[in-house]
Motif scaffolding. Structure first.
Motif, mmCIF file in Angstrom:
data_model
loop_
_atom_site.group_PDB
_atom_site.id
_atom_site.type_symbol
_atom_site.label_atom_id
_atom_site.label_comp_id
_atom_site.label_asym_id
_atom_site.label_seq_id
_atom_site.Cartn_x
_atom_site.Cartn_y
_atom_site.Cartn_z
ATOM 1 N N LYS A 91 0.850 -1.194 0.000
ATOM 2 C CA LYS A 91 0.000 0.000 0.000
ATOM 3 C C LYS A 91 0.886 1.244 0.000
ATOM 4 C CE LYS A 91 -2.245 -1.606 3.674
ATOM 5 N NZ LYS A 91 -3.243 -1.750 4.773
ATOM 6 N N HIS A 92 0.768 2.048 -1.042
ATOM 7 C CA HIS A 92 1.560 3.269 -1.126
ATOM 8 C C HIS A 92 1.092 4.262 -0.066
ATOM 9 C CE1 HIS A 92 3.098 2.703 -5.524
ATOM 10 N NE2 HIS A 92 3.298 1.650 -4.772
ATOM 11 N N ALA A 93 2.011 5.102 0.377
ATOM 12 C CA ALA A 93 1.706 6.040 1.457
ATOM 13 C C ALA A 93 0.591 6.995 1.088
ATOM 14 C CB ALA A 93 2.964 6.827 1.834
ATOM 15 N N SER A 94 0.476 7.351 -0.189
ATOM 16 C CA SER A 94 -0.564 8.294 -0.596
ATOM 17 C C SER A 94 -1.952 7.708 -0.447
ATOM 18 C CB SER A 94 -0.362 8.699 -2.061
ATOM 19 O OG SER A 94 -0.661 7.611 -2.924
ATOM 20 N N GLY A 95 -2.046 6.363 -0.450
ATOM 21 C CA GLY A 95 -3.343 5.711 -0.406
ATOM 22 C C GLY A 95 -4.025 5.649 -1.754
ATOM 23 N N HIS A 96 -3.417 6.226 -2.782
ATOM 24 C CA HIS A 96 -4.067 6.306 -4.086
ATOM 25 C C HIS A 96 -3.475 5.336 -5.100
ATOM 26 C CE1 HIS A 96 -6.682 9.775 -3.273
ATOM 27 N NE2 HIS A 96 -5.750 10.064 -2.381
ATOM 28 N N SER A 97 -2.591 4.472 -4.676
ATOM 29 C CA SER A 97 -2.066 3.426 -5.547
ATOM 30 C C SER A 97 -1.479 2.321 -4.678
ATOM 31 C CB SER A 97 -1.009 3.979 -6.517
ATOM 32 O OG SER A 97 0.086 4.531 -5.810
ATOM 33 N N GLY A 98 -1.245 1.194 -5.293
ATOM 34 C CA GLY A 98 -0.644 0.064 -4.604
ATOM 35 C C GLY A 98 0.156 -0.759 -5.585
ATOM 36 N N GLN A 99 0.959 -1.660 -5.040
ATOM 37 C CA GLN A 99 1.855 -2.492 -5.853
ATOM 38 C C GLN A 99 1.587 -3.957 -5.549
ATOM 39 O OE1 GLN A 99 4.782 -1.718 -7.897
ATOM 40 N NE2 GLN A 99 4.841 -3.917 -8.281
ATOM 41 N N ALA A 100 1.326 -4.745 -6.605
ATOM 42 C CA ALA A 100 1.056 -6.174 -6.459
ATOM 43 C C ALA A 100 2.209 -6.984 -7.030
ATOM 44 C CB ALA A 100 -0.244 -6.538 -7.166
ATOM 45 N N SER A 101 2.483 -8.119 -6.410
ATOM 46 C CA SER A 101 3.454 -9.059 -6.948
ATOM 47 C C SER A 101 2.817 -9.865 -8.075
ATOM 48 C CB SER A 101 3.922 -10.001 -5.839
ATOM 49 O OG SER A 101 2.840 -10.840 -5.441
ATOM 50 N N SER A 102 3.626 -10.671 -8.760
ATOM 51 C CA SER A 102 3.087 -11.486 -9.853
ATOM 52 C C SER A 102 2.023 -12.446 -9.343
ATOM 53 C CB SER A 102 4.215 -12.252 -10.543
ATOM 54 O OG SER A 102 5.066 -11.364 -11.239
ATOM 55 N N ALA A 103 2.266 -13.050 -8.167
ATOM 56 C CA ALA A 103 1.267 -13.966 -7.612
ATOM 57 C C ALA A 103 -0.029 -13.234 -7.313
ATOM 58 C CB ALA A 103 1.814 -14.626 -6.343
ATOM 59 N N ALA A 104 0.072 -12.018 -6.770
ATOM 60 C CA ALA A 104 -1.125 -11.230 -6.475
ATOM 61 C C ALA A 104 -1.829 -10.805 -7.761
ATOM 62 C CB ALA A 104 -0.740 -10.004 -5.653
ATOM 63 N N ILE A 105 -1.051 -10.458 -8.775
ATOM 64 C CA ILE A 105 -1.629 -10.068 -10.065
ATOM 65 C C ILE A 105 -2.452 -11.211 -10.643
ATOM 66 C CG2 ILE A 105 -0.993 -9.637 -12.478
ATOM 67 C CD1 ILE A 105 1.281 -7.853 -11.370
ATOM 68 N N GLY A 106 -1.913 -12.436 -10.540
ATOM 69 C CA GLY A 106 -2.631 -13.578 -11.051
ATOM 70 C C GLY A 106 -3.922 -13.835 -10.304
ATOM 71 N N LEU A 107 -3.885 -13.774 -8.978
ATOM 72 C CA LEU A 107 -5.084 -14.023 -8.177
ATOM 73 C C LEU A 107 -6.150 -12.961 -8.413
ATOM 74 C CD1 LEU A 107 -3.421 -15.075 -4.802
ATOM 75 C CD2 LEU A 107 -4.730 -16.551 -6.342
ATOM 76 N N ALA A 108 -5.722 -11.718 -8.663
ATOM 77 C CA ALA A 108 -6.674 -10.620 -8.823
ATOM 78 C C ALA A 108 -7.171 -10.457 -10.251
ATOM 79 C CB ALA A 108 -6.022 -9.314 -8.355
ATOM 80 N N GLY A 109 -6.648 -11.235 -11.182
ATOM 81 C CA GLY A 109 -7.097 -11.132 -12.562
ATOM 82 C C GLY A 109 -6.669 -9.848 -13.248
ATOM 83 N N VAL A 110 -5.534 -9.302 -12.839
ATOM 84 C CA VAL A 110 -5.081 -8.028 -13.385
ATOM 85 C C VAL A 110 -4.695 -8.163 -14.851
ATOM 86 C CG1 VAL A 110 -3.303 -6.237 -13.211
ATOM 87 C CG2 VAL A 110 -4.360 -7.157 -11.130
ATOM 88 N N ASP A 111 -4.005 -9.254 -15.213
ATOM 89 C CA ASP A 111 -3.568 -9.418 -16.602
ATOM 90 C C ASP A 111 -4.749 -9.377 -17.563
ATOM 91 O OD1 ASP A 111 -0.778 -9.606 -16.273
ATOM 92 O OD2 ASP A 111 -0.954 -11.670 -15.588
ATOM 93 N N ALA A 112 -5.857 -9.967 -17.139
ATOM 94 C CA ALA A 112 -7.023 -10.028 -18.025
ATOM 95 C C ALA A 112 -7.641 -8.652 -18.255
ATOM 96 C CB ALA A 112 -8.071 -10.978 -17.441
ATOM 97 N N ARG A 113 -7.419 -7.728 -17.319
ATOM 98 C CA ARG A 113 -7.995 -6.385 -17.443
ATOM 99 C C ARG A 113 -7.009 -5.375 -18.021
ATOM 100 N NH1 ARG A 113 -12.222 -5.172 -14.027
ATOM 101 N NH2 ARG A 113 -12.260 -3.237 -15.227
ATOM 102 N N ALA A 114 -5.757 -5.783 -18.206
ATOM 103 C CA ALA A 114 -4.736 -4.856 -18.683
ATOM 104 C C ALA A 114 -5.119 -4.292 -20.036
ATOM 105 C CB ALA A 114 -3.385 -5.562 -18.769
ATOM 106 N N GLY A 115 -4.965 -2.991 -20.190
ATOM 107 C CA GLY A 115 -5.276 -2.338 -21.444
ATOM 108 C C GLY A 115 -6.715 -1.920 -21.590
ATOM 109 N N GLU A 116 -7.601 -2.417 -20.719
ATOM 110 C CA GLU A 116 -9.007 -2.018 -20.798
ATOM 111 C C GLU A 116 -9.187 -0.627 -20.186
ATOM 112 O OE1 GLU A 116 -11.579 -4.754 -18.876
ATOM 113 O OE2 GLU A 116 -10.984 -6.479 -20.103
ATOM 114 N N PRO A 117 -10.067 0.195 -20.739
ATOM 115 C CA PRO A 117 -10.367 1.475 -20.077
ATOM 116 C C PRO A 117 -11.049 1.223 -18.737
ATOM 117 C CG PRO A 117 -11.886 1.075 -21.901
ATOM 118 C CD PRO A 117 -10.846 0.010 -21.982
ATOM 119 N N MET A 118 -10.709 2.038 -17.759
ATOM 120 C CA MET A 118 -11.259 1.869 -16.417
ATOM 121 C C MET A 118 -11.615 3.236 -15.865
ATOM 122 S SD MET A 118 -9.483 0.021 -13.110
ATOM 123 C CE MET A 118 -9.413 -1.562 -13.947
#
Length: 544
Positions: free
Chosen positions: A136-163
């Motif tokens: 959790k970044h100090a600003s509270g407005h972003s965070g950093q996930a590891s590869s294992a976390a990225i996989g569990l959260a389905g981040v790769d599947a959403r990459a490039g999509e408008p959000m």
């Protein structure tokens, strides 16, 4: 007559213009009932000889995040890292205390400390032994996930999509770096949330114990129960349970996030309203735990360059940041909440977001009047001169964080440039405009000790020792006033707190010296000898 507590031989700064100084004070049923000669002849269940120490009204932080702060005390601490290797070592140490398959959570990372360096997602996996990692970044407005976390959260599947209101950051290779901005963090939070209520109660206990050690007797928690900043839909229940169990050492005013409110059915001739189902709104509660305004995130942060600016960021041609949601949708919800009696607290960091916030609050006020608890803008990091005039005219409090300056002032000034830096974290300008000025920290985004905040209001020195807006400096007396009387005014509680006068709550801090008596650079080092809330000690040094 027997009172609960008498304090004698103190140098009391009452903050009451009609009687600014005193040496003795009596407390009954949690309130100040007598000063000086009025104390003569009274007996007390306890008498404190202050031996010449300074006694001030208790400090009041009007924008903090107690559950978030409390959880950081239970997670890996990255607030002082000096290299990426420091991050990996901290993650590895936390992983050794974490069961296989469980998440490793770290907090307090400020990318500014490492010139924006981003931990490698695969290196985080190696450090954690394959456990998913969320930083959790100090600003509270972003965070950093590891590869294992990225996989569990389905981040790769959403990459490039408008959000809407968020971003999955991609590397030069088109692969997600693991950095999730704003609403994109919900991909991970959908797995980690909700927190167990027992964990939230423990976090509140840890946080408020630290507050008491620093002289805080009141805080406002700026966003609970929903959104990326909430920890559980039933978060307010954890506050109530912690209060009932005696685990809260400070008075709490709690802001629910707008996402926690829902439409309230009514008659066709009534305005559309948004709130809690039973109709509770700002002001509900008591002197220990009270509902504050509803918190609305309109934009992000300057550190993450997600705050919405009228003019482009320095070195980022054509880039202005963004709002967190469709403006018409946000405006509609804001008006519905105001119709239900909620005061408004609109997070607006960039000046373009502030334009939106001012328009929305002005319309809400025109339709529904001013609420008893003032409407607010949270942060107001960049406020143009004409916006300052408009804030004052509309009676809107602008809640700034002086400790941002020594924590990452240059990290703010760099992206906005010198001119907008001069319009940033305003203090003197607010007082000159006739606005109430309060103290807040945004802890754990920045250091939260109120004495440091008072010093920062006066010094305005950045993390590099450079002056940050000298024309916005205020005096020590004005800074103390902000942390006591000003904070009470901004939270709508000036009738009961902020001064040490008969009828006011007996919320006090006993200091080794008054901030006006030491060199400005030494204010933050003044020892807090005792903290008293409602006549009860919440912190007490040996020998006091």
């Amino acid at each position: 007559m027997k009172v609960d507590l008498i304090v004698r031989n103190a140098r009391i700064d009452t903050r009451d213009a009609s009687r600014p100084r005193a040496s003795a004070l009596a407390v009954l049923h949690g309130r100040v009932v007598a000063l000086d000669d009025e104390v003569d002849g009274l007996e007390a269940r306890e008498t404190l000889d202050a031996r010449g120490l300074a006694l001030l009204p208790g400090f009041n932080d009007v924008h903090t995040h107690s559950v978030w702060f409390g959880t950081t005390l239970m997670e890996a601490d990255l607030s002082a890292v000096a290299s990426l290797d420091d991050i990996y070592r901290a993650v590895e140490a936390q992983a050794q205390r974490t069961a296989p398959g469980e998440w490793v959570v770290a907090a307090g990372y400020n990318p500014v400390l490492l010139d924006g360096a981003v931990p490698d997602r695969d290196a985080l996996d190696r450090a954690s032994g394959g456990r998913p990692v969320w930083i959790k970044h100090a600003s509270g407005h972003s965070g950093q996930a590891s590869s294992a976390a990225i996989g569990l959260a389905g981040v790769d599947a959403r990459a490039g999509e408008p959000m809407e209101g968020g971003l999955i950051v991609l590397g030069d290779d088109g692969r997600p770096t693991g950095v999730l901005e704003e609403r994109a963090m919900a991909l991970v939070q959908a797995i980690l949330l909700p927190y167990p209520l027992a964990s939230i109660e423990r976090a509140l206990e840890l946080a408020t114990a630290q507050y008491a050690r620093e002289g805080l007797t009141s805080v406002t928690d700026a966003g609970v129960a929903a959104g990326w900043i909430g920890h559980a839909p039933a978060e307010l229940a954890a506050y109530q349970a912690a209060r009932d169990a005696g685990r809260l050492r400070t008075r709490m005013q709690v802001m629910p996030v707008m996402d926690a409110l829902s439409p309230i059915p009514g008659h066709d001739d009534e305005p559309v309203r948004r709130g809690f189902g039973a109709g509770m709104r700002t002001g509900w509660g008591d002197e220990r735990l009270q509902l504050g305004p509803v918190k609305v995130f309109t934009d992000g942060s300057i550190l993450g360059r997600t705050a919405q600016m009228r003019d482009e960021y320095e070195g980022c041609p054509g880039y202005h940041g963004y709002l967190q949601d469709d403006p018409d949708a946000m405006r509609g919800r804001i008006l519905e909440a105001a119709a239900a009696g909620w005061a408004l607290a609109l997070h607006a960091v960039g000046d373009a977001a502030l334009d939106f916030a001012l328009d929305a609050i002005e319309e809400a006020t025109r339709r529904h009047g001013r609420p008893p608890v003032p409407n607010r803008v949270e942060h107001g990091m960049v406020v143009r001169p004409e916006q300052l005039e408009r804030l004052a005219a509309l009676g809107i409090a602008c809640v700034v964080q002086p400790s941002f300056i020594p924590s990452f002032g240059e990290g703010i000034r760099g992206p906005v440039g010198p001119q907008r830096g001069e319009w940033s974290i305003r203090a003197r300008s607010q007082l000159d405009a006739g606005m109430p000025l309060a103290f807040s920290s945004d802890r754990p985004v920045a250091a939260g000790a109120p004495l440091l905040g008072i010093q920062s209001f006066v010094e305005r020195r950045s993390e590099e020792g450079r002056i940050y807006g000298e024309h916005e400096r205020i005096s020590v007396d004005e800074a103390v006033h902000a942390a006591t009387v000003g904070s009470a005014q901004v939270t709508g509680q000036q009738a009961v707190k902020g001064r040490l006068a008969p009828g006011q709550l007996a919320d006090m801090v006993l200091l080794e010296a008054h901030p006006a008596e030491v060199a400005t650079a030494d204010i933050s080092a003044i020892p807090v000898r005792a903290t008293i809330a409602g006549g009860t000690f919440t912190h007490r040094d040996d020998g006091v």
